[in-house]
Design a protein around this motif. Structure first.
Motif, PDB file in Angstrom:
ATOM      1  N   ILE A  27       0.854  -1.204   0.000  1.00  0.00           N
ATOM      2  CA  ILE A  27       0.000   0.000   0.000  1.00  0.00           C
ATOM      3  C   ILE A  27       0.883   1.245   0.000  1.00  0.00           C
ATOM      4  CG2 ILE A  27      -1.752   1.317   1.255  1.00  0.00           C
ATOM      5  CD1 ILE A  27      -2.554  -1.332   2.643  1.00  0.00           C
ATOM      6  N   LYS A  28       1.865   1.187   0.885  1.00  0.00           N
ATOM      7  CA  LYS A  28       2.738   2.336   1.101  1.00  0.00           C
ATOM      8  C   LYS A  28       3.465   2.729  -0.190  1.00  0.00           C
ATOM      9  CE  LYS A  28       4.232   5.320   3.860  1.00  0.00           C
ATOM     10  NZ  LYS A  28       3.359   6.410   4.184  1.00  0.00           N
ATOM     11  N   SER A  29       3.852   1.709  -0.976  1.00  0.00           N
ATOM     12  CA  SER A  29       4.596   2.016  -2.199  1.00  0.00           C
ATOM     13  C   SER A  29       3.650   2.174  -3.392  1.00  0.00           C
ATOM     14  CB  SER A  29       5.610   0.909  -2.460  1.00  0.00           C
ATOM     15  OG  SER A  29       4.918  -0.315  -2.608  1.00  0.00           O
ATOM     16  N   ASP A  30       2.327   2.329  -3.095  1.00  0.00           N
ATOM     17  CA  ASP A  30       1.334   2.576  -4.140  1.00  0.00           C
ATOM     18  C   ASP A  30       1.173   1.428  -5.126  1.00  0.00           C
ATOM     19  OD1 ASP A  30       0.073   4.878  -3.551  1.00  0.00           O
ATOM     20  OD2 ASP A  30       1.424   6.192  -4.687  1.00  0.00           O
ATOM     21  N   LYS A  31       1.623   0.230  -4.753  1.00  0.00           N
ATOM     22  CA  LYS A  31       1.451  -0.909  -5.670  1.00  0.00           C
ATOM     23  C   LYS A  31       0.002  -1.373  -5.673  1.00  0.00           C
ATOM     24  CE  LYS A  31       5.852  -2.422  -6.803  1.00  0.00           C
ATOM     25  NZ  LYS A  31       6.776  -2.158  -5.673  1.00  0.00           N
ATOM     26  N   ILE A  32      -0.660  -1.314  -4.514  1.00  0.00           N
ATOM     27  CA  ILE A  32      -2.084  -1.668  -4.470  1.00  0.00           C
ATOM     28  C   ILE A  32      -2.821  -0.596  -3.677  1.00  0.00           C
ATOM     29  CG2 ILE A  32      -1.806  -4.180  -4.697  1.00  0.00           C
ATOM     30  CD1 ILE A  32      -2.065  -4.442  -1.677  1.00  0.00           C
ATOM     31  N   SER A  33      -4.119  -0.484  -3.934  1.00  0.00           N
ATOM     32  CA  SER A  33      -4.921   0.484  -3.179  1.00  0.00           C
ATOM     33  C   SER A  33      -5.340  -0.174  -1.865  1.00  0.00           C
ATOM     34  CB  SER A  33      -6.168   0.856  -3.974  1.00  0.00           C
ATOM     35  OG  SER A  33      -7.014  -0.278  -4.077  1.00  0.00           O
ATOM     36  N   GLY A  34      -5.796   0.647  -0.933  1.00  0.00           N
ATOM     37  CA  GLY A  34      -6.263   0.135   0.348  1.00  0.00           C
ATOM     38  C   GLY A  34      -7.402  -0.855   0.180  1.00  0.00           C
ATOM     39  N   LYS A  35      -8.232  -0.605  -0.842  1.00  0.00           N
ATOM     40  CA  LYS A  35      -9.385  -1.469  -1.067  1.00  0.00           C
ATOM     41  C   LYS A  35      -8.964  -2.856  -1.559  1.00  0.00           C
ATOM     42  CE  LYS A  35     -13.983  -1.040  -2.834  1.00  0.00           C
ATOM     43  NZ  LYS A  35     -14.563  -0.854  -4.152  1.00  0.00           N
ATOM     44  N   ILE A  36      -8.081  -2.842  -2.565  1.00  0.00           N
ATOM     45  CA  ILE A  36      -7.556  -4.113  -3.089  1.00  0.00           C
ATOM     46  C   ILE A  36      -6.800  -4.845  -1.974  1.00  0.00           C
ATOM     47  CG2 ILE A  36      -5.847  -5.112  -4.671  1.00  0.00           C
ATOM     48  CD1 ILE A  36      -8.143  -4.266  -6.285  1.00  0.00           C
ATOM     49  N   ALA A  37      -6.126  -4.078  -1.113  1.00  0.00           N
ATOM     50  CA  ALA A  37      -5.345  -4.679  -0.032  1.00  0.00           C
ATOM     51  C   ALA A  37      -6.224  -5.554   0.858  1.00  0.00           C
ATOM     52  CB  ALA A  37      -4.672  -3.590   0.799  1.00  0.00           C
ATOM     53  N   LYS A  38      -7.479  -5.120   1.040  1.00  0.00           N
ATOM     54  CA  LYS A  38      -8.382  -5.922   1.871  1.00  0.00           C
ATOM     55  C   LYS A  38      -8.654  -7.282   1.223  1.00  0.00           C
ATOM     56  CE  LYS A  38     -10.292  -2.080   4.278  1.00  0.00           C
ATOM     57  NZ  LYS A  38     -11.338  -1.371   4.954  1.00  0.00           N
ATOM     58  N   ASN A  39      -8.766  -7.281  -0.113  1.00  0.00           N
ATOM     59  CA  ASN A  39      -8.955  -8.567  -0.807  1.00  0.00           C
ATOM     60  C   ASN A  39      -7.703  -9.426  -0.675  1.00  0.00           C
ATOM     61  OD1 ASN A  39     -11.345  -7.448  -1.611  1.00  0.00           O
ATOM     62  ND2 ASN A  39     -10.623  -6.935  -3.687  1.00  0.00           N
ATOM     63  N   VAL A  40      -6.553  -8.774  -0.850  1.00  0.00           N
ATOM     64  CA  VAL A  40      -5.289  -9.510  -0.747  1.00  0.00           C
ATOM     65  C   VAL A  40      -5.165 -10.121   0.655  1.00  0.00           C
ATOM     66  CG1 VAL A  40      -2.773  -9.308  -0.796  1.00  0.00           C
ATOM     67  CG2 VAL A  40      -4.159  -8.065  -2.471  1.00  0.00           C
ATOM     68  N   PHE A  41      -5.528  -9.318   1.655  1.00  0.00           N
ATOM     69  CA  PHE A  41      -5.470  -9.806   3.036  1.00  0.00           C
ATOM     70  C   PHE A  41      -6.341 -11.046   3.195  1.00  0.00           C
ATOM     71  CE2 PHE A  41      -7.389 -10.024   7.256  1.00  0.00           C
ATOM     72  CZ  PHE A  41      -6.286  -9.957   8.090  1.00  0.00           C
ATOM     73  N   GLU A  42      -7.557 -10.970   2.670  1.00  0.00           N
ATOM     74  CA  GLU A  42      -8.494 -12.086   2.825  1.00  0.00           C
ATOM     75  C   GLU A  42      -7.954 -13.360   2.161  1.00  0.00           C
ATOM     76  OE1 GLU A  42     -10.967 -12.097   4.799  1.00  0.00           O
ATOM     77  OE2 GLU A  42     -11.808 -14.052   4.249  1.00  0.00           O
ATOM     78  N   ILE A  43      -7.370 -13.188   0.970  1.00  0.00           N
ATOM     79  CA  ILE A  43      -6.815 -14.361   0.267  1.00  0.00           C
ATOM     80  C   ILE A  43      -5.627 -14.916   1.052  1.00  0.00           C
ATOM     81  CG2 ILE A  43      -5.730 -15.179  -1.866  1.00  0.00           C
ATOM     82  CD1 ILE A  43      -7.255 -12.889  -3.335  1.00  0.00           C
ATOM     83  N   ALA A  44      -4.744 -14.024   1.487  1.00  0.00           N
ATOM     84  CA  ALA A  44      -3.562 -14.470   2.229  1.00  0.00           C
ATOM     85  C   ALA A  44      -3.984 -15.188   3.505  1.00  0.00           C
ATOM     86  CB  ALA A  44      -2.669 -13.276   2.561  1.00  0.00           C
ATOM     87  N   TYR A  45      -5.015 -14.642   4.162  1.00  0.00           N
ATOM     88  CA  TYR A  45      -5.494 -15.184   5.429  1.00  0.00           C
ATOM     89  C   TYR A  45      -6.126 -16.563   5.243  1.00  0.00           C
ATOM     90  CZ  TYR A  45      -8.134 -15.238   9.886  1.00  0.00           C
ATOM     91  OH  TYR A  45      -8.659 -15.568  11.113  1.00  0.00           O
ATOM     92  N   THR A  46      -6.978 -16.682   4.222  1.00  0.00           N
ATOM     93  CA  THR A  46      -7.725 -17.936   4.084  1.00  0.00           C
ATOM     94  C   THR A  46      -6.970 -18.990   3.279  1.00  0.00           C
ATOM     95  OG1 THR A  46      -8.862 -16.925   2.219  1.00  0.00           O
ATOM     96  CG2 THR A  46     -10.058 -16.984   4.304  1.00  0.00           C
ATOM     97  N   GLN A  47      -6.051 -18.550   2.380  1.00  0.00           N
ATOM     98  CA  GLN A  47      -5.383 -19.544   1.524  1.00  0.00           C
ATOM     99  C   GLN A  47      -3.910 -19.726   1.836  1.00  0.00           C
ATOM    100  OE1 GLN A  47      -6.268 -18.633  -2.587  1.00  0.00           O
ATOM    101  NE2 GLN A  47      -8.410 -18.192  -2.127  1.00  0.00           N
ATOM    102  N   ASP A  48      -3.457 -19.080   2.893  1.00  0.00           N
ATOM    103  CA  ASP A  48      -2.063 -19.198   3.300  1.00  0.00           C
ATOM    104  C   ASP A  48      -1.121 -18.890   2.126  1.00  0.00           C
ATOM    105  OD1 ASP A  48       0.201 -19.705   4.787  1.00  0.00           O
ATOM    106  OD2 ASP A  48       0.067 -21.895   4.611  1.00  0.00           O
ATOM    107  N   ARG A  49      -1.350 -17.722   1.513  1.00  0.00           N
ATOM    108  CA  ARG A  49      -0.504 -17.350   0.380  1.00  0.00           C
ATOM    109  C   ARG A  49       0.248 -16.054   0.655  1.00  0.00           C
ATOM    110  NH1 ARG A  49      -4.490 -17.601  -4.602  1.00  0.00           N
ATOM    111  NH2 ARG A  49      -2.809 -16.451  -5.632  1.00  0.00           N
TER     112      ARG A  49
END
Ligand code: ADP
Ligand code: MG
Length: 508
Positions: A411-433
């Motif tokens: 987020i900090k380096s502007d690679k993803i938006s805060g909104k997309i980050a929430k999706n990334v978090f959910e995937i990382a959390y549930t799929q161990d990625r």
């Protein structure tokens, strides 16, 4: 004192028929020492073991058995004393407090009346967000900490005709932490117990599990008129205070508060009726929300205290105390101040993150090498929220601190938006990625290329002339274009860039 910026909380005031009353409270907290063996025997302290399986002959009060002090318990008491900025007494001694309980087979409890191991200390008690006085704090003075044995457990509800006894807890080491009567309301009392628990958990000297009875409090309550407490403070003369009652063995923060409130009102009613409060020991009944008299207050001589002839005075060396002091972990007040100073956190966020030492360590691992404030938001809002939903503990979080750190970095380096980050978090959390891998594989990288964004903006403006006219009259409608562009780019366009370009192209 570390923090001089806090204002002192106001005392709880109860309006009576004859004017205002204030509360004065002093606590005697019994904290079970975190240790594998009992205070004077090698028997295990394991919770939930088969009844009467953790009992040495000395715990069972067998004739001729001799107590042997457990050095680990002494070290834990010293550590706790140091954590409460208290004086450590190099010489202390054990006394017998005689009484008969079926679950105390010795016929006496070994305690420290005359020469406790820890003397005067203090603890900073901050008022929480729900107290009505957030951001205030009081220094509560500690009078002493002494080591003593716990009793066993009588069980009266297993059989209609018989009582049973479980001696597993008999002889387990307790630290009794005695406060001065400096606490001025129910919330303060709960905040004080919470702070002691927090400090002891940081130190690893008591696990603070109130449900298991590892932390229990005897609560002393009196009432006085406004101004009387200040006179007591000036002179330390107790005659300015009201007669107190002691409510025994409280093991819930909620009940501590309810019991204090109830007890204060009971005393006020007596006093306003022209009566006087009897100094006595009372029990709180949470079902009826009332306190009941248990016994009139006993004096030290009732117990015929005397130095335990089986135990030599306890002598410890300053060098040993210094070693323990040198190995103390960073404590809550210091950690909180550092989080505020180093990461720019608010007082509230720093309190939340330092409430538990495991959470604090996790947060620091997230913040390592990235933006601390953003890291704090992610840990408090996203991670804690998600764990709570799953009823999970931070120690078995399915997403590691390093991975949350990665998301914050993205987020900090502007690679993803805060909104997309929430999706990334959910995937990382549930799929161990791995978040960086997710962003690559799923093509979630934010479009910051203004050329591409501009093209999308121009296209949408051209396709919607009617909307353009409306937006020119009502600039708030620009939001609709922003939404369309985000949709067209799969949510990946940099929101700031989109906002700017939409406004530009609409001529707003
Ligand atoms: P005792 O020796 O009778 O047990 P202590 O002086 O050790 O009495 O006090 C026991 C607890 O009662 C301490 O925590 C102390 O702060 C508290 N206490 C003493 N006086 C008062 C009072 N007037 N009101 C409320 N608490 C009090
Ligand atoms: Mg006492």
């Amino acid at each position: 004192m570390l923090d001089l910026t806090y204002e002192t909380p106001k005392p709880k005031v109860i309006a009576g028929a004859t004017g205002d009353w204030e509360l004065v409270i002093g606590l005697e907290v019994h904290a079970q020492v975190a240790t594998a063996a009992k205070l004077f025997s090698g028997a295990s302290t394991q919770f939930g073991a088969e009844p009467n399986s953790n009992v040495a002959f000395v715990d069972a009060g067998m004739p001729g058995m001799l107590p042997v002090i457990n050095e680990g318990c002494v070290a834990q008491a010293v550590k706790t004393g140091l954590g409460l900025k208290a004086e450590i007494n190099l010489t202390s001694a054990f006394d017998r407090k005689n009484y008969f309980y079926p679950d105390l087979p010795q016929g006496y409890q070994i305690s420290q009346l005359y020469h406790p191991i820890v003397g005067e200390g203090e603890v900073l008690v901050e008022m929480g967000p729900d107290s009505g006085q957030p951001g205030t704090a009081r220094v509560v003075r500690i009078e002493r900490i002494h080591l003593e044995q716990d009793a066993g457990k009588s069980i009266h509800d297993m059989d209609p005709a018989m009582s049973f006894v479980d001696l597993n807890r008999t002889g387990v080491a307790l630290m009794e932490i005695v406060s001065r009567p400096d606490i001025r309301g129910p919330e303060e009392a709960a905040a004080y117990v919470a702070k002691l628990r927090q400090i002891m958990r940081y130190l690893g000297t008591c696990d603070g599990n109130m449900q298991n009875g590892n932390l229990r409090a005897d609560v002393n309550v009196s009432v006085c008129r406004p101004g009387d407490y200040e006179k007591y403070q000036e002179t330390q003369d107790f005659s300015h205070l009201g007669t107190r009652c002691e409510i025994k063995n409280m093991n819930s923060m909620r009940f501590i508060q309810a019991a204090i409130e109830h007890e204060a009102r009971r005393q006020i009613a007596i006093l306003e009726d022209g009566g006087s409060v009897d100094q006595e020991t009372r029990l709180y009944d949470p079902d009826k929300n009332e306190t009941r008299s248990m016994r009139s207050k006993e004096e030290a001589h009732d117990y015929r205290y005397f130095p335990d002839p089986d135990l030599l005075p306890l002598e410890i060396e300053q060098a040993w105390v210094d070693d323990i002091a040198a190995a103390l972990p960073e404590l809550p007040d210091a950690k909180k101040a550092r989080f505020i100073a180093d990461f720019g956190l608010t007082d509230y966020d720093a309190s939340v993150l330092t409430a538990d030492v495991t959470n604090a360590a996790f947060f620091e691992a997230v913040a390592d090498g990235t933006d601390g404030k953003l890291a704090a938001n992610w840990v408090i809002n996203e991670l804690f929220g998600r764990l709570k939903k799953d009823d999970r503990d931070i120690s078995d979080s399915p997403i590691s601190a390093a991975r949350i750190g990665q998301i914050v970095g993205l987020i900090k380096s502007d690679k993803i938006s805060g909104k997309i980050a929430k999706n990334v978090f959910e995937i990382a959390y549930t799929q161990d990625r791995d978040p960086e891998e997710i962003v690559k594989t799923e093509g979630l990288e934010q479009v910051t290329d203004t050329g591409a964004i501009e093209a999308a903006v121009v296209e949408i403006i051209a396709a919607n002339p009617a909307q353009v006219e409306k937006a020119k009259v009502n600039p708030k409608l620009a939001g609709w274009f922003v939404g369309q562009v985000m949709k067209a780019t799969g949510g990946k366009a940099n929101p700031a860039a989109v906002n700017k370009l939409v406004a530009e192209k609409l001529g707003l």
